[in-house]
Each structure stands twice: as structure tokens, then as C-alpha cells.
Enzyme design. Structure first.
Site, mmCIF file in Angstrom:
data_model
loop_
_atom_site.group_PDB
_atom_site.id
_atom_site.type_symbol
_atom_site.label_atom_id
_atom_site.label_comp_id
_atom_site.label_asym_id
_atom_site.label_seq_id
_atom_site.Cartn_x
_atom_site.Cartn_y
_atom_site.Cartn_z
ATOM 1 C CD GLU A 164 73.291 -57.218 -2.976
ATOM 2 O OE1 GLU A 164 73.621 -58.176 -2.208
ATOM 3 O OE2 GLU A 164 72.148 -57.381 -2.235
ATOM 4 C CG ASP B 289 66.902 -55.952 -4.666
ATOM 5 O OD1 ASP B 289 67.684 -55.607 -4.651
ATOM 6 O OD2 ASP B 289 67.448 -56.960 -3.909
HETATM 7 C C1 LIG Z 1 76.508 -56.307 1.710
HETATM 8 C C2 LIG Z 1 75.247 -55.881 0.304
HETATM 9 N N1 LIG Z 1 74.526 -54.491 1.206
HETATM 10 C C3 LIG Z 1 74.187 -56.771 1.235
HETATM 11 O O1 LIG Z 1 73.303 -56.535 1.919
HETATM 12 N N2 LIG Z 1 73.769 -58.303 0.853
HETATM 13 C C4 LIG Z 1 72.897 -58.872 0.703
HETATM 14 C C5 LIG Z 1 72.792 -59.765 -0.139
HETATM 15 C C6 LIG Z 1 73.152 -61.361 0.053
HETATM 16 C C7 LIG Z 1 71.204 -61.945 0.278
HETATM 17 N N3 LIG Z 1 71.615 -63.313 -0.134
HETATM 18 C C8 LIG Z 1 72.732 -63.422 0.203
HETATM 19 N N4 LIG Z 1 73.473 -62.105 0.055
HETATM 20 C C9 LIG Z 1 73.871 -59.635 2.016
HETATM 21 O O2 LIG Z 1 75.134 -59.472 2.633
HETATM 22 O O3 LIG Z 1 72.863 -60.486 2.894
HETATM 23 ZN ZN LIG Z 2 73.294 -53.930 -0.749
HETATM 24 ZN ZN LIG Z 3 71.404 -55.923 1.458
#
Ligand SMILES: C[C@H](N)C(=O)N[C@@H](Cc1c[nH]cn1)C(=O)O
Ligand SMILES: [Zn+2]
Ligand SMILES: [Zn+2]
Length: 477
Positions: A166, A100
């Protein structure tokens, strides 16, 4: 060591156009998990990956994860569980990634169409999901294909878990990982995640820590419907006014969280840790380049890295229900929902943090003496993770990095969050490594997200050679 790698590298180079074309097809599917209207596209992206994996000879299952908790009429997109190889004499590596992406509209300020991979003469490949996380996910598939076409035995058994939620907090995945820890994932000797970025643009890194993320909504309502501000302005108490005043109490201009009890939970800096930051390759100039301005809170590297890795931060993201279009609409919104998140660090606890946030927001609202109604709740939460980089999993990745990039990687922590990382560690009982492909200027979550062609192609070599070095590492645990 790893003698077949030269043949693998040459094959990756000769397949580079094909691999970019695979990324183009993936970026063209607007798999935005936060937008319910895009859910069919997220599912389509899952099927795209399944078909690609099956064409490479992997066995693939789509696992349904039930309904989305905050929208019970909406099915969550499936998780993809796949296996490539089941040779008892080989090590088994479990890899995770997400298919996603964050929302993107050309009108947000993109220079190109966000879902049309645009490759510039300078090798920058613009497109939503190019670096986060479609490029890295496809990196694993591309590594398999290059081995096949080069006639090189794949060095390990590969277990894959790719999810489609995610960017919305990995809804539904924890339960699946916990249930499969001793089943589908039982053979895993170690876990590798490629879903973060280098600290700068030149030096690769291996990552052993992430912040957690608690995401909150503050809902304020009053009038029965949106109102004309000429008719009702000055006579009705306005939810938006209350919300702005409450949000303004959360954090100051220098990022200091104003909620009592948050700072007290943060682990103290040890002597060892205090010396660690000086050795990290990180330039404030590169940060300014990634930021697109010089508006940093700190002027020095150490304070900046500490703020990103080991202290919490609070960001205000937006207001649902507020007028946000160009022009001048003289509306009083009836209900507005402010969104903010706290990036959490050792030793913060999710529940304790939630309670502190709820108490503080309610107190601030009470101080306003408003007749409007307030609700505050957590939309999703995910715990921070810090692992030991003293493990053969990291040793293999360090050797692969040296082989591909010709330098020893930095060992870093990451300010972002990957909610299921700790769940993988706990459910499998195995070491987890973060092995990034993209660089700090990629603009993940931002407009004009990109992945450099060099990072994509060398990144495929990195993922493949990591698996070869994993196969050669002495068994210690
Ligand atoms: C580090 C990863 N690529 C990412 O972008 N994670 C998101 C995931 C997320 C969304 N809501 C909570 N965690 C982020 O760090 O924002
Ligand atoms: Zn990511
Ligand atoms: Zn991300």
C-alpha cells in the site's frame, strides 16, 4: 441493543497485554515495501499474519501478485485473502488493511528504535506501523480472539484482504480485487477499512472521502559519472542545478500549484458543502501539535480543512542520487531523480493531470536551455474517492462509536490516499466505510510514529462492536 458487547469489552480489557504483545511482534518485522532489500521482511510479515489468522480458525490464502513493475526482477509480496465464518444467516463484511510500512531509521531522528515497540508510562506506543497500519489490521484479529475467549458468537462473516504494497501505491492489487469482486468478495454486504486517523485527539470520526495520489519522477542526467566539483565545476552543466530549478517552479510557498490546468479541474464548492466545515470538531492548536510547529498556510479551520480534503496539493519528497549524508562531499551528481506527488480531488482525472504535469515540466526544463537530458514519468497513480455516508454501514459504525467512545462521530474526509478504496467500491458494488483507530498526533509516515494504548484497546472494541451493530442494522440495500 448488542447485549453481548459488555462481555466482549471485558475480554478485550483482560487480553490487552496479549494484544500489545501481538503488535510488538508485528512492529518487529521491518516490512518496508519501498526498500527492495526489505522485501523478504514484507513477505515474512505476510506469513506472520497468515499464521495468526489460521491459529484463530480463519481459512487463509496467500495470493501472488507477480513482479514489481518498476523492478521486474522483484516479486511483489502476497496479498492475504482470508475468511472467518460462512453462516448464510449472517451478514458478510469485507475488511481491508495493509501490512507494509513506510521506511524508518533511528538516524532519521527517532527517539526509540523504530522496529521495537516502546510503550511509555503515558500509554504512547512508539513504533513504525503502530498506527499505519499494523495496529488497525491486528484490531480485526484481536476482535475475533476476544469473541472466542469470551464465548460470544461472532456476529458476521468476515472476509479479509491485507496487502503488502500500500505504501508503494498498492502495486498489483487492483487486478486481484477486480478479478475477485464477484468471486472471493462476492458475499460482501459492505466494506470497512481501518487505515486513517481522527482529525484531532479527542473526537472519533467516520470517513467518507480520500484524495488520490499521482506520484512523479523527474530524472535529469548529463555526465557519464559523478564528478569532482573542483575539476568540473563551472565547466559542466550540472543535473542537480537543473533539477532544483525545475522543482522550484511546481508550487509556491503557500502551496499554490503552478501547473496550468490543475485548478480548473477541481469541482466547485456547493452551498451545502460550504456549511459543512463549521460543524466539524477541529482545532488549529491540535493541528499545530500534530505538525510540531505553527507553520500552517492558513490561520483558520475552514480553509485548512478545505485545503486538506477538497483541494489538490503538490509535495516535493526528495532527490534520488543526491548527496544527503552529513559532512561536505564536493560531488557533482551525474544523474538525479526528483520525486514529487500531487494529491488529487474531485473531478481531477489521472491521465489529464499526468499530461499537464509532463507538458509543464518539459516546458520549464526547455526554458533552462540545458544540454542535459530530462525524463518525467508517473511512478504510480491512484484515484480519489468520495462515498455517501447515508448508508447502514455508516449508521452501524456511528452507533459503535457512541457505545465505545460515548460521543457521536464527526463525518470527515481525509487528505491521504488509500489507492484501492475506489476499486473495492466498484468491484463489489458495495458501500465502503473508513473507520479509523488512531489520532491526529500519531505521526504516521513521520519519525516517532505511535499509537496510544487507549486508541488501540478501545479501537479493538470499536471494530468488534461495529460488526455487532452491522448485524442489527435493517437491510436497506
Ligand atoms: C492513509 C493511508 N494510511 C496512507 O498512508 N496512504 C498512503 C498511500 C499512498 C502511497 N502512495 C500513494 N498513496 C498515502 O496517503 O501516502
Ligand atoms: Zn496506511
Ligand atoms: Zn501510510
Amino acid at each position: 441493543m448488542a447485549p453481548q458487547l459488555d462481555g466482549f469489552f471485558a475480554q478485550v480489557d483482560s487480553l490487552s497485554d496479549h494484544f500489545i504483545d501481538r503488535l510488538r511482534k508485528a512492529v518487529a518485522i521491518p516490512s518496508v515495501s519501498a526498500d527492495p532489500a526489505r522485501r523478504p521482511d514484507v513477505v515474512r510479515m505476510g506469513h506472520f499474519l497468515k499464521d495468526e489468522l489460521e491459529a484463530l480458525g480463519a481459512s487463509v490464502e496467500l495470493r501472488q501478485l507477480g513482479k514489481q513493475p518498476d523492478i521486474p526482477s522483484l516479486d511483489l509480496p502476497p496479498a492475504i485473502l482470508a475468511r472467518y465464518g460462512s453462516d448464510k444467516n449472517k451478514r458478510t463484511i469485507l475488511v481491508y488493511g495493509h501490512y507494509d510500512v513506510q521506511p524508518a531509521e533511528k538516524s532519521d531522528g527517532w527517539a526509540t528504535e523504530p522496529f521495537d515497540l516502546t510503550v511509555g508510562e503515558d500509554g504512547r506506543m512508539f513504533g513504525r506501523g503502530s498506527t499505519d497500519d499494523k495496529g488497525p489490521v491486528l484490531g480485526w484479529l484481536n476482535a475475533i480472539e476476544a469473541h472466542q475467549k469470551a464465548g460470544i458468537d461472532f456476529p458476521v462473516n468476515l472476509l479479509m484482504c491485507f496487502e503488502g504494497m500500500e505504501e508503494y501505491g498498492s502495486e498489483g492489487l487492483d487486478d486481484l480485487i477486480e478479478a475477485e469482486g464477484k468471486r472471493f468478495f462476492a458475499d460482501a454486504d459492505a466494506v470497512c477499512i481501518s487505515d486513517n486517523y481522527w482529525l484531532g485527539t479527542e473526537k472519533p470520526c467516520l470517513t467518507y472521502g480520500l484524495r488520490g495520489c499521482n506520484y512523479y519522477s523527474v530524472e535529469i542526467s548529463g555526465p557519464g559519472a559523478d564528478l569532482h566539483s573542483g575539476v568540473f565545476g563551472g565547466t559542466a552543466q550540472e543535473p542537480m542545478t537543473d533539477l532544483v530549478r525545475v522543482l522550484a517552479t511546481l508550487v509556491d510557498t503557500d502551496g499554490k500549484i503552478q501547473i496550468p490546468g490543475i485548478a480548473e479541474q477541481v469541482a466547485p464548492v456547493t452551498e451545502d458543502e460550504a456549511t459543512l466545515y463549521d460543524g466539524i470538531s477541529f482545532e488549529m492548536e491540535t493541528l499545530h501539535e500534530s505538525l510540531g510547529s505553527k507553520t500552517t498556510i492558513f490561520e483558520d479551520k475552514k480553509s485548512t480543512l478545505m485545503a486538506r480534503w477538497r483541494y489538490p496539493s503538490l509535495s516535493i519528497h526528495g532527490v534520488e542520487g543526491a548527496f544527503s549524508a552529513p559532512g561536505a562531499k564536493t560531488v557533482i551528481p551525474a544523474k538525479v531523480i526528483g520525486k514529487f506527488s500531487i494529491r488529487t480531488v474531485p473531478n481531477m482525472e489521472i491521465e489529464k493531470t499526468n499530461e499537464l504535469v509532463y507538458k509543464y515540466v518539459k516546458e520549464q526544463f526547455a526554458k533552462l536551455g540545458s544540454k542535459n537530458t530530462l525524463k518525467v514519468y508517473a511512478q504510480h497513480t491512484g484515484k480519489w474517492w468520495v462515498a455517501s455516508p447515508k448508508h447502514w454501514n455508516f449508521a452501524a459504525a456511528a452507533k459503535a462509536t457512541e457505545r465505545v467512545w460515548g460521543v457521536q462521530p464527526d463525518f470527515t474526509r481525509e487528505g491521504g490516499s488509500i489507492p484501492v478504496t475506489l476499486t473495492f467500491e466498484q468491484a463489489t458494488g458495495k458501500n465502503v466505510l473508513l473507520l479509523p483507530m488512531g489520532s491526529s498526533t500519531d505521526g504516521a509516515h513521520s519519525i516517532n510514529e505511535k499509537l496510544d494504548k487507549k486508541n488501540y484497546i478501545e479501537g479493538i472494541k470499536l471494530l468488534g462492536s461495529y460488526l455487532h451493530y452491522v448485524a442489527e442494522e435493517p437491510m436497506s440495500e
